[in-house]
Design an enzyme around this catalytic site. Structure first.
Site, PDB file in Angstrom:
ATOM      1  N   HIS A 287      -1.798  -5.440   1.276  1.00  0.00           N
ATOM      2  CA  HIS A 287      -3.062  -6.132   1.006  1.00  0.00           C
ATOM      3  C   HIS A 287      -2.754  -7.522   0.467  1.00  0.00           C
ATOM      4  CE1 HIS A 287      -6.874  -7.292  -0.824  1.00  0.00           C
ATOM      5  NE2 HIS A 287      -6.162  -7.610  -1.895  1.00  0.00           N
TER       6      HIS A 287
ATOM      7  N   ARG B  95      -1.822 -14.847   3.458  1.00  0.00           N
ATOM      8  CA  ARG B  95      -2.587 -14.177   4.525  1.00  0.00           C
ATOM      9  C   ARG B  95      -1.911 -14.400   5.877  1.00  0.00           C
ATOM     10  NH1 ARG B  95      -6.854 -10.519   3.612  1.00  0.00           N
ATOM     11  NH2 ARG B  95      -7.941 -11.377   5.418  1.00  0.00           N
TER      12      ARG B  95
ATOM     13  N   LYS C 249       0.839  -1.196   0.000  1.00  0.00           N
ATOM     14  CA  LYS C 249       0.000   0.000   0.000  1.00  0.00           C
ATOM     15  C   LYS C 249       0.887   1.265   0.000  1.00  0.00           C
ATOM     16  CE  LYS C 249      -3.849  -2.367   2.292  1.00  0.00           C
ATOM     17  NZ  LYS C 249      -4.744  -2.399   3.468  1.00  0.00           N
TER      18      LYS C 249
ATOM     19  N   GLU D 177      -9.431 -10.020  -8.245  1.00  0.00           N
ATOM     20  CA  GLU D 177      -8.493  -8.901  -8.055  1.00  0.00           C
ATOM     21  C   GLU D 177      -7.383  -8.911  -9.114  1.00  0.00           C
ATOM     22  OE1 GLU D 177      -7.324  -9.343  -3.954  1.00  0.00           O
ATOM     23  OE2 GLU D 177      -9.310  -8.758  -3.230  1.00  0.00           O
TER      24      GLU D 177
ATOM     25  N   TYR E 295     -12.464  -2.598  -3.410  1.00  0.00           N
ATOM     26  CA  TYR E 295     -12.998  -2.702  -2.044  1.00  0.00           C
ATOM     27  C   TYR E 295     -14.530  -2.627  -2.014  1.00  0.00           C
ATOM     28  CZ  TYR E 295      -8.359  -2.382   0.164  1.00  0.00           C
ATOM     29  OH  TYR E 295      -7.080  -2.636   0.599  1.00  0.00           O
TER      30      TYR E 295
ATOM     31  N   ASN F 262      -1.885  -0.193   7.296  1.00  0.00           N
ATOM     32  CA  ASN F 262      -1.379  -1.550   7.544  1.00  0.00           C
ATOM     33  C   ASN F 262      -0.541  -2.129   6.399  1.00  0.00           C
ATOM     34  OD1 ASN F 262      -3.528  -2.019   5.864  1.00  0.00           O
ATOM     35  ND2 ASN F 262      -4.573  -3.479   7.199  1.00  0.00           N
TER      36      ASN F 262
HETATM   37  N1  LIG Z   1     -11.644  -0.119  11.371  1.00  0.00           N
HETATM   38  C1  LIG Z   1     -10.921   0.291  10.335  1.00  0.00           C
HETATM   39  N2  LIG Z   1     -10.479   1.559  10.273  1.00  0.00           N
HETATM   40  C2  LIG Z   1      -9.744   1.989   9.230  1.00  0.00           C
HETATM   41  N3  LIG Z   1      -9.393   1.196   8.188  1.00  0.00           N
HETATM   42  C3  LIG Z   1      -9.803  -0.077   8.220  1.00  0.00           C
HETATM   43  C4  LIG Z   1     -10.591  -0.601   9.289  1.00  0.00           C
HETATM   44  N4  LIG Z   1     -10.849  -1.908   9.041  1.00  0.00           N
HETATM   45  C5  LIG Z   1     -10.251  -2.172   7.873  1.00  0.00           C
HETATM   46  N5  LIG Z   1      -9.618  -1.094   7.377  1.00  0.00           N
HETATM   47  C6  LIG Z   1      -8.844  -0.977   6.131  1.00  0.00           C
HETATM   48  O1  LIG Z   1      -9.546  -1.651   5.103  1.00  0.00           O
HETATM   49  C7  LIG Z   1      -8.735  -2.690   4.568  1.00  0.00           C
HETATM   50  C8  LIG Z   1      -9.632  -3.805   4.123  1.00  0.00           C
HETATM   51  O2  LIG Z   1     -10.268  -4.347   5.260  1.00  0.00           O
HETATM   52  P1  LIG Z   1     -10.612  -5.912   5.332  1.00  0.00           P
HETATM   53  O3  LIG Z   1     -11.588  -6.073   6.427  1.00  0.00           O
HETATM   54  O4  LIG Z   1     -10.948  -6.410   3.952  1.00  0.00           O
HETATM   55  O5  LIG Z   1      -9.233  -6.503   5.850  1.00  0.00           O
HETATM   56  P2  LIG Z   1      -8.090  -7.322   5.121  1.00  0.00           P
HETATM   57  O6  LIG Z   1      -8.689  -8.303   4.154  1.00  0.00           O
HETATM   58  O7  LIG Z   1      -7.167  -7.870   6.162  1.00  0.00           O
HETATM   59  O8  LIG Z   1      -7.298  -6.182   4.399  1.00  0.00           O
HETATM   60  P3  LIG Z   1      -6.837  -6.071   2.889  1.00  0.00           P
HETATM   61  O9  LIG Z   1      -8.090  -6.289   2.051  1.00  0.00           O
HETATM   62  O10 LIG Z   1      -6.276  -4.672   2.757  1.00  0.00           O
HETATM   63  O11 LIG Z   1      -5.820  -7.164   2.713  1.00  0.00           O
HETATM   64  C9  LIG Z   1      -7.776  -3.032   5.721  1.00  0.00           C
HETATM   65  O12 LIG Z   1      -6.593  -3.655   5.280  1.00  0.00           O
HETATM   66  C10 LIG Z   1      -7.498  -1.656   6.290  1.00  0.00           C
HETATM   67  O13 LIG Z   1      -6.545  -0.955   5.476  1.00  0.00           O
END
Ligand SMILES: Nc1ncnc2c1ncn2[C@@H]1O[C@H](COP(=O)(O)OP(=O)(O)OP(=O)(O)O)[C@@H](O)[C@H]1O
Length: 178
Positions: free
Chosen positions: A144, A114, A38, A155, A78, A141
């Protein structure tokens, strides 16, 4: 059996495994996942460290590019999170700079990647995982990774035209798979 014979045998087994999996698409050793460093990961110069972890694990890089993602692309990516309160902040964050988009291939790569990433919230991620080692907050974080084989397929086709993905053989395949 000597190391040479063992290596040849491993190679034959691998060819058979690949032939089997090619018939059924991206499964087995041909499974693919979409990984993106990211904008915060790029700014914090973590790209090399992250690529290194996937390479050292034994996965095969089949696509890689630095891209400034459009908001449209990110909204599509997303889409499942569109009703979340953090959605618009997430789109702003993800479009705030270039991301490094990658496709990695290998046995169980979706699930294993993951695990390598850690939990969504870095605070819940164990040391040794990427998020456990390199970041602090869920909204920054750094990486992705696709959460299922079907998400990975969706994706990858969203981010990479087919002609940007390379088919090539790892020279050390028989030392990674038995
Ligand atoms: N509570 C939150 N506040 C802010 N950003 C969030 C929050 N929860 C998730 N995100 C953001 O949205 C992204 C997608 O959330 P998701 O629940 O799909 O988690 P993930 O699958 O672990 O992440 P990613 O899809 O980025 O790999 C997260 O990686 C994070 O960057």
């Amino acid at each position: 059996m000597g190391p040479r014979k063992r290596s040849q045998r491993g190679l034959q087994d691998l060819v058979v495994k690949q032939a089997r999996t090619e018939q059924s698409g991206w499964t087995g050793v041909n499974e693919r996942t979409f990984i993106a460093v990211k904008p915060d990961g790029v700014q914090r110069r973590l790209v090399g460290q992250i690529v290194r972890r996937f390479e050292k694990k034994g996965f095969k890089l089949v696509g890689l590019k630095l891209v400034q993602a459009s908001e449209d692309l990110l909204r599509e990516h997303y889409w499942d999170l569109r009703s979340k309160p953090f959605f618009s902040g997430l789109i702003t964050y993800m479009s705030s700079g270039p991301v490094v988009a990658m496709v990695w291939q290998g046995l169980d790569v979706v699930k294993t990647a993951r695990k390598m990433l850690g939990e969504t919230n870095p605070a819940d991620s164990l040391p040794g995982t990427i998020r456990g080692d390199y970041c602090v907050e869920v909204g920054r974080n750094v990486i992705h990774g696709s959460d299922s084989v079907s998400s990975a397929q969706k994706e990858i086709s969203l981010w990479f035209p087919q002609n940007e993905l390379q088919c090539w053989e790892h020279s050390c395949n028989s030392w990674i798979y038995n």
